[in-house]
Design a protein around this motif. Sequence first.
Motif, PDB file in Angstrom:
ATOM      1  N   GLY A   1     -14.836 -20.265 -16.211  1.00  0.00           N
ATOM      2  CA  GLY A   1     -15.187 -21.009 -15.002  1.00  0.00           C
ATOM      3  C   GLY A   1     -14.667 -20.377 -13.729  1.00  0.00           C
ATOM      4  O   GLY A   1     -14.433 -21.060 -12.738  1.00  0.00           O
TER       5      GLY A   1
ATOM      6  N   SER B   1     -19.734 -18.807 -19.196  1.00  0.00           N
ATOM      7  CA  SER B   1     -20.621 -19.682 -19.966  1.00  0.00           C
ATOM      8  C   SER B   1     -21.951 -18.994 -20.246  1.00  0.00           C
ATOM      9  O   SER B   1     -22.497 -19.100 -21.352  1.00  0.00           O
ATOM     10  CB  SER B   1     -20.835 -21.007 -19.236  1.00  0.00           C
ATOM     11  OG  SER B   1     -21.349 -20.776 -17.952  1.00  0.00           O
TER      12      SER B   1
ATOM     13  N   ALA C   1     -10.071 -22.381 -11.323  1.00  0.00           N
ATOM     14  CA  ALA C   1     -11.529 -22.431 -11.395  1.00  0.00           C
ATOM     15  C   ALA C   1     -12.021 -23.388 -10.326  1.00  0.00           C
ATOM     16  O   ALA C   1     -11.377 -24.410 -10.062  1.00  0.00           O
ATOM     17  CB  ALA C   1     -11.959 -22.924 -12.774  1.00  0.00           C
TER      18      ALA C   1
END
Length: 337
Positions: free
Chosen positions: A114, A120, A199
Amino acid sequence: MTVCSAPGKVYLFGEHAVVYGQPAVPCAIERRARVTVEPRSDDHVRVEAEDLSLDGFTVEYDGTVGDHPDVDVERSLLDAAMGYIDAAVSQARDAAGAPNAGFDITVESDIPLGAGLGSSAAVVVAGIDAATRALGEPLAPRELADRAYRAEFDVQDGQASRADTFCSTMGGAVRVEGDDCEPIETPNLPFVVGFDGGAGDTGALVAGVRELTEEYGFADETVRSIGDVVREGEDLLEAATSGADPDAELLAELGDLMNFNHGLLSALGVSARSLDAMVWAARDAGAHGAKLTGAGGGGCIVALDPTPETETALSFTQGCVDAFRAELATEGVRVEV
Ligand code: PMV
């Protein structure tokens, strides 16, 4: 057993403005997520992910994607990580026409989570590739990128651009403008990354920029100016020799544009004290340019410096927990085993 890996990325130019249809240039870096997939004889999905939360976790559930039993991990971390893995499983099942396929999945990643480095997207791209290959239905790169984008789109409630997933699939540098994504030729860019250990909240940061652009015409112009910086940068990359080490003049010009891009992002309110400190430490150490990468608010900066100076300076900068050189990953997603 099928193992695929996919790279993370930095934004050379253009994050946030890309949400408004301006072009952006993300570049894949040699930090990868690896996903191992073994098909099962039942419809269960078992996920082992040591690197996706502080202590890692193992989850097993039956065929119903999204219905996870409780495990000993902070709920929000589990839900965030599993959201992406579930979405990748759904896309792979759909692509292979196997709605009840079960898998044992292991996720390993050396991409900070993040933090603006596309962790991701790398997990989703490698996961869909490994799962479809394991089912004997490998996808062409553009279909893989598209399915990975749809997975991110679902998890992020429609707040996703194609930048991360296309870049992670294709590798190298890419140009993204709306739905239009193309690989672009670049020299070897000497990236250095500084990470503050935190993040940003992408959704909140994107919403904050939207509020500013709706309230102030000059914020809207700032977004368009970022687009101009990106176009200028693209012209420089186009004129340079692909795959070669860039000369000092090119690095200086790209660096100036990165500095300008950071200033404009700062004006839009998405920088942070820690990110500014790392950006200035990199510039003071002689980097050609430095900017935040990704949504901002915390996370990573990227600098251009072929010498070891910036990495060393960042490692002594208060608030920087990790500094590393990040080679351009010319290869995108790939089969490891
Ligand atoms: O922090 P990242 O790597 O997810 O990048 C976010 C980039 C934004 O432009 C702010 C949002 C987007 O989806 O493009």
